[in-house]
Design a protein around this motif. Structure first.
Motif, PDB file in Angstrom:
ATOM      1  N   ASP A 159      14.720   8.119   2.785  1.00  0.00           N
ATOM      2  CA  ASP A 159      15.758   7.083   2.657  1.00  0.00           C
ATOM      3  C   ASP A 159      15.287   5.756   3.237  1.00  0.00           C
ATOM      4  OD1 ASP A 159      17.660   8.658   1.583  1.00  0.00           O
ATOM      5  OD2 ASP A 159      19.215   8.054   3.046  1.00  0.00           O
ATOM      6  N   PHE A 160      14.660   5.837   4.401  1.00  0.00           N
ATOM      7  CA  PHE A 160      14.253   4.611   5.088  1.00  0.00           C
ATOM      8  C   PHE A 160      13.216   3.847   4.271  1.00  0.00           C
ATOM      9  CE2 PHE A 160      11.277   2.442   7.973  1.00  0.00           C
ATOM     10  CZ  PHE A 160      12.131   1.482   8.465  1.00  0.00           C
ATOM     11  N   PHE A 161      12.171   4.548   3.819  1.00  0.00           N
ATOM     12  CA  PHE A 161      11.109   3.842   3.086  1.00  0.00           C
ATOM     13  C   PHE A 161      11.583   3.420   1.700  1.00  0.00           C
ATOM     14  CE2 PHE A 161       8.468   5.944   6.357  1.00  0.00           C
ATOM     15  CZ  PHE A 161       7.856   4.801   6.857  1.00  0.00           C
ATOM     16  N   ALA A 162      12.465   4.197   1.087  1.00  0.00           N
ATOM     17  CA  ALA A 162      13.024   3.792  -0.214  1.00  0.00           C
ATOM     18  C   ALA A 162      13.797   2.488  -0.042  1.00  0.00           C
ATOM     19  CB  ALA A 162      13.926   4.900  -0.771  1.00  0.00           C
ATOM     20  N   GLY A 163      14.566   2.399   1.067  1.00  0.00           N
ATOM     21  CA  GLY A 163      15.348   1.186   1.349  1.00  0.00           C
ATOM     22  C   GLY A 163      14.462  -0.035   1.545  1.00  0.00           C
ATOM     23  N   LYS A 164      13.259   0.175   2.057  1.00  0.00           N
ATOM     24  CA  LYS A 164      12.320  -0.941   2.277  1.00  0.00           C
ATOM     25  C   LYS A 164      11.481  -1.226   1.039  1.00  0.00           C
ATOM     26  CE  LYS A 164       9.625  -1.228   5.963  1.00  0.00           C
ATOM     27  NZ  LYS A 164       9.921  -2.404   6.787  1.00  0.00           N
ATOM     28  N   GLY A 165      11.569  -0.325   0.039  1.00  0.00           N
ATOM     29  CA  GLY A 165      10.736  -0.478  -1.146  1.00  0.00           C
ATOM     30  C   GLY A 165       9.276  -0.133  -0.897  1.00  0.00           C
ATOM     31  N   VAL A 166       9.031   0.717   0.108  1.00  0.00           N
ATOM     32  CA  VAL A 166       7.655   1.135   0.410  1.00  0.00           C
ATOM     33  C   VAL A 166       7.393   2.505  -0.220  1.00  0.00           C
ATOM     34  CG1 VAL A 166       6.072   1.788   2.277  1.00  0.00           C
ATOM     35  CG2 VAL A 166       7.624  -0.150   2.582  1.00  0.00           C
ATOM     36  N   HIS A 167       6.296   2.619  -0.945  1.00  0.00           N
ATOM     37  CA  HIS A 167       5.954   3.905  -1.560  1.00  0.00           C
ATOM     38  C   HIS A 167       5.288   4.799  -0.532  1.00  0.00           C
ATOM     39  CE1 HIS A 167       7.087   2.704  -5.549  1.00  0.00           C
ATOM     40  NE2 HIS A 167       6.482   1.544  -5.324  1.00  0.00           N
ATOM     41  N   VAL A 168       5.780   6.021  -0.408  1.00  0.00           N
ATOM     42  CA  VAL A 168       5.202   6.935   0.586  1.00  0.00           C
ATOM     43  C   VAL A 168       4.935   8.303  -0.028  1.00  0.00           C
ATOM     44  CG1 VAL A 168       6.218   5.852   2.645  1.00  0.00           C
ATOM     45  CG2 VAL A 168       7.518   7.584   1.418  1.00  0.00           C
ATOM     46  N   ASP A 169       3.895   8.939   0.485  1.00  0.00           N
ATOM     47  CA  ASP A 169       3.696  10.370   0.246  1.00  0.00           C
ATOM     48  C   ASP A 169       4.112  11.049   1.534  1.00  0.00           C
ATOM     49  OD1 ASP A 169       2.592  10.182  -2.337  1.00  0.00           O
ATOM     50  OD2 ASP A 169       0.700   9.505  -1.451  1.00  0.00           O
ATOM     51  N   LEU A 170       5.160  11.872   1.470  1.00  0.00           N
ATOM     52  CA  LEU A 170       5.647  12.523   2.687  1.00  0.00           C
ATOM     53  C   LEU A 170       4.950  13.852   2.878  1.00  0.00           C
ATOM     54  CD1 LEU A 170       9.490  11.837   2.456  1.00  0.00           C
ATOM     55  CD2 LEU A 170       7.817  10.739   3.947  1.00  0.00           C
ATOM     56  N   ILE A 171       4.493  14.094   4.095  1.00  0.00           N
ATOM     57  CA  ILE A 171       3.849  15.360   4.446  1.00  0.00           C
ATOM     58  C   ILE A 171       4.751  16.053   5.461  1.00  0.00           C
ATOM     59  CG2 ILE A 171       1.819  16.449   5.463  1.00  0.00           C
ATOM     60  CD1 ILE A 171       0.241  13.916   4.645  1.00  0.00           C
ATOM     61  N   LYS A 172       5.309  17.199   5.066  1.00  0.00           N
ATOM     62  CA  LYS A 172       6.255  17.896   5.945  1.00  0.00           C
ATOM     63  C   LYS A 172       5.493  18.643   7.042  1.00  0.00           C
ATOM     64  CE  LYS A 172      10.121  20.248   7.032  1.00  0.00           C
ATOM     65  NZ  LYS A 172      11.475  19.828   7.283  1.00  0.00           N
ATOM     66  N   SER A 186       0.852  -1.207   0.000  1.00  0.00           N
ATOM     67  CA  SER A 186       0.000   0.000   0.000  1.00  0.00           C
ATOM     68  C   SER A 186       0.876   1.240   0.000  1.00  0.00           C
ATOM     69  CB  SER A 186      -0.872   0.040   1.257  1.00  0.00           C
ATOM     70  OG  SER A 186      -1.518  -1.172   1.455  1.00  0.00           O
ATOM     71  N   ARG A 187       0.342   2.307  -0.572  1.00  0.00           N
ATOM     72  CA  ARG A 187       1.031   3.598  -0.523  1.00  0.00           C
ATOM     73  C   ARG A 187       0.692   4.250   0.814  1.00  0.00           C
ATOM     74  NH1 ARG A 187       3.274   6.106  -4.915  1.00  0.00           N
ATOM     75  NH2 ARG A 187       3.897   8.226  -4.355  1.00  0.00           N
ATOM     76  N   LEU A 188       1.718   4.626   1.573  1.00  0.00           N
ATOM     77  CA  LEU A 188       1.495   5.177   2.915  1.00  0.00           C
ATOM     78  C   LEU A 188       1.665   6.687   2.921  1.00  0.00           C
ATOM     79  CD1 LEU A 188       3.547   2.789   5.255  1.00  0.00           C
ATOM     80  CD2 LEU A 188       1.078   2.808   4.849  1.00  0.00           C
ATOM     81  N   ARG A 189       0.783   7.344   3.672  1.00  0.00           N
ATOM     82  CA  ARG A 189       0.984   8.787   3.899  1.00  0.00           C
ATOM     83  C   ARG A 189       1.722   8.957   5.217  1.00  0.00           C
ATOM     84  NH1 ARG A 189      -3.963  12.634   3.157  1.00  0.00           N
ATOM     85  NH2 ARG A 189      -5.001  10.989   4.307  1.00  0.00           N
ATOM     86  N   VAL A 190       2.878   9.586   5.154  1.00  0.00           N
ATOM     87  CA  VAL A 190       3.752   9.689   6.320  1.00  0.00           C
ATOM     88  C   VAL A 190       4.028  11.159   6.631  1.00  0.00           C
ATOM     89  CG1 VAL A 190       6.023   9.116   7.264  1.00  0.00           C
ATOM     90  CG2 VAL A 190       4.861   7.491   5.747  1.00  0.00           C
ATOM     91  N   ALA A 191       3.675  11.580   7.840  1.00  0.00           N
ATOM     92  CA  ALA A 191       3.923  12.967   8.250  1.00  0.00           C
ATOM     93  C   ALA A 191       5.197  13.027   9.082  1.00  0.00           C
ATOM     94  CB  ALA A 191       2.745  13.489   9.069  1.00  0.00           C
ATOM     95  N   THR A 192       6.047  13.989   8.799  1.00  0.00           N
ATOM     96  CA  THR A 192       7.308  14.078   9.532  1.00  0.00           C
ATOM     97  C   THR A 192       7.996  15.422   9.332  1.00  0.00           C
ATOM     98  OG1 THR A 192       9.427  12.985   9.939  1.00  0.00           O
ATOM     99  CG2 THR A 192       8.722  13.129   7.652  1.00  0.00           C
ATOM    100  N   LYS A 193       8.844  15.721  10.322  1.00  0.00           N
ATOM    101  CA  LYS A 193       9.772  16.847  10.185  1.00  0.00           C
ATOM    102  C   LYS A 193      11.055  16.343   9.518  1.00  0.00           C
ATOM    103  CE  LYS A 193      11.502  18.712  14.210  1.00  0.00           C
ATOM    104  NZ  LYS A 193      11.372  19.442  15.483  1.00  0.00           N
ATOM    105  N   TYR A 194      11.255  15.010   9.543  1.00  0.00           N
ATOM    106  CA  TYR A 194      12.531  14.407   9.113  1.00  0.00           C
ATOM    107  C   TYR A 194      12.359  13.765   7.741  1.00  0.00           C
ATOM    108  CZ  TYR A 194      13.157  15.373  13.965  1.00  0.00           C
ATOM    109  OH  TYR A 194      13.190  16.034  15.163  1.00  0.00           O
ATOM    110  N   THR A 195      12.173  14.599   6.725  1.00  0.00           N
ATOM    111  CA  THR A 195      11.819  14.065   5.404  1.00  0.00           C
ATOM    112  C   THR A 195      12.987  13.311   4.757  1.00  0.00           C
ATOM    113  OG1 THR A 195      12.237  16.298   4.569  1.00  0.00           O
ATOM    114  CG2 THR A 195       9.947  15.675   4.845  1.00  0.00           C
TER     115      THR A 195
END
Ligand code: AMP
Length: 217
Positions: free
Chosen positions: A127-140, A113-122
């Motif tokens: 890097d972390f999700f790319a390494g796991k092969g997980v697709h994410v939409d990052l919300i700063k 699944s594509r995950l929506r991830v909120a963070t200050k640490y984009t």
């Protein structure tokens, strides 16, 4: 003049004993004063108070010769132009992924699944999700990350965790530990050469204090 950039709070409090080991005592309490430049007992050394995320920038451009900053902040900044001689082993915590207790993170990841991830640490999150092969939409976000999964803004957050109490108080659970964090000493590369006589004794005292910490009283 040697200028040391610190941020208020845990980093400031935990750097004071290291400064004391170098014979440096800050003469004003930042919690009682509104001053941003604090004198020390050594006329050639002063402390400037800046936001944690601005410490690498001050040191990179020479607004400060030295600074203390978290590994998380350094990774997000990129660390360009900074000499990083020492892990001070202070302000220790970790960067983790957390979700609502009722969100099935493991299944979402397994199903791609594509995950929506909120963070200050984009940068760290990307890097972390790319390494796991997980697709994410990052919300700063710039703060109160815990609120994002509770309001439906995001499926998950990437944030600093120390005791875990903040997550627990907001019904969030830690599902991945990305990396351990501690604060580092950073030095402006030009200052290291031009002011070496003044900077080296501070580096040496910090190094000794870190490798032989004072026993708890
Ligand atoms: P805790 O409740 O002890 O797990 O602390 C978590 C909260 O404190 C989160 O809001 C974090 O962003 C913040 N936090 C934890 N450790 C640090 C640290 N070393 N530096 C800055 N913020 C931190």
């Amino acid at each position: 003049m040697i200028t040391l950039a610190l941020s208020k709070g845990r980093i400031y409090d935990e750097t004071l004993p290291l400064l004391a080991a170098a014979g440096i005592e800050v003469l004003e309490d930042p919690e009682k004063s509104r001053k941003l430049i604090l004198p020390t007992n050594q006329p050639g050394v002063r402390v400037v108070l800046v936001r944690a995320t601005d410490v690498p920038t001050y040191v990179e451009y020479g607004g400060a010769d030295l600074g203390v900053t978290g590994k998380d902040t350094l990774i997000e900044h990129g660390g360009q132009g900074l000499y990083q001689p020492l892990d001070l082993n202070i302000a220790r915590c970790r960067v983790s992924v957390a979700v609502r207790a009722d969100f099935d993170y493991a299944t979402a990841v397994r199903q791609g699944s594509r995950l929506r991830v909120a963070t200050k640490y984009t940068a760290i999150a990307r890097d972390f999700f790319a390494g796991k092969g997980v697709h994410v939409d990052l919300i700063k976000l710039y703060g109160s990350m815990e609120l994002a999964p509770l309001t439906g803004l995001a499926d998950a957050i990437v944030d600093l965790v120390s005791t875990g109490n903040t997550l627990k108080a907001n019904q969030l659970v830690e599902v991945e530990r990305i990396m351990d964090i501690s604060s580092r000493l950073v030095v402006n590369q030009a200052a290291l050469k031009l002011k070496q006589r003044a900077i080296q004794p501070i580096l040496d005292a910090f190094t000794n204090a870190v490798s032989s910490p004072a026993s708890p009283s």
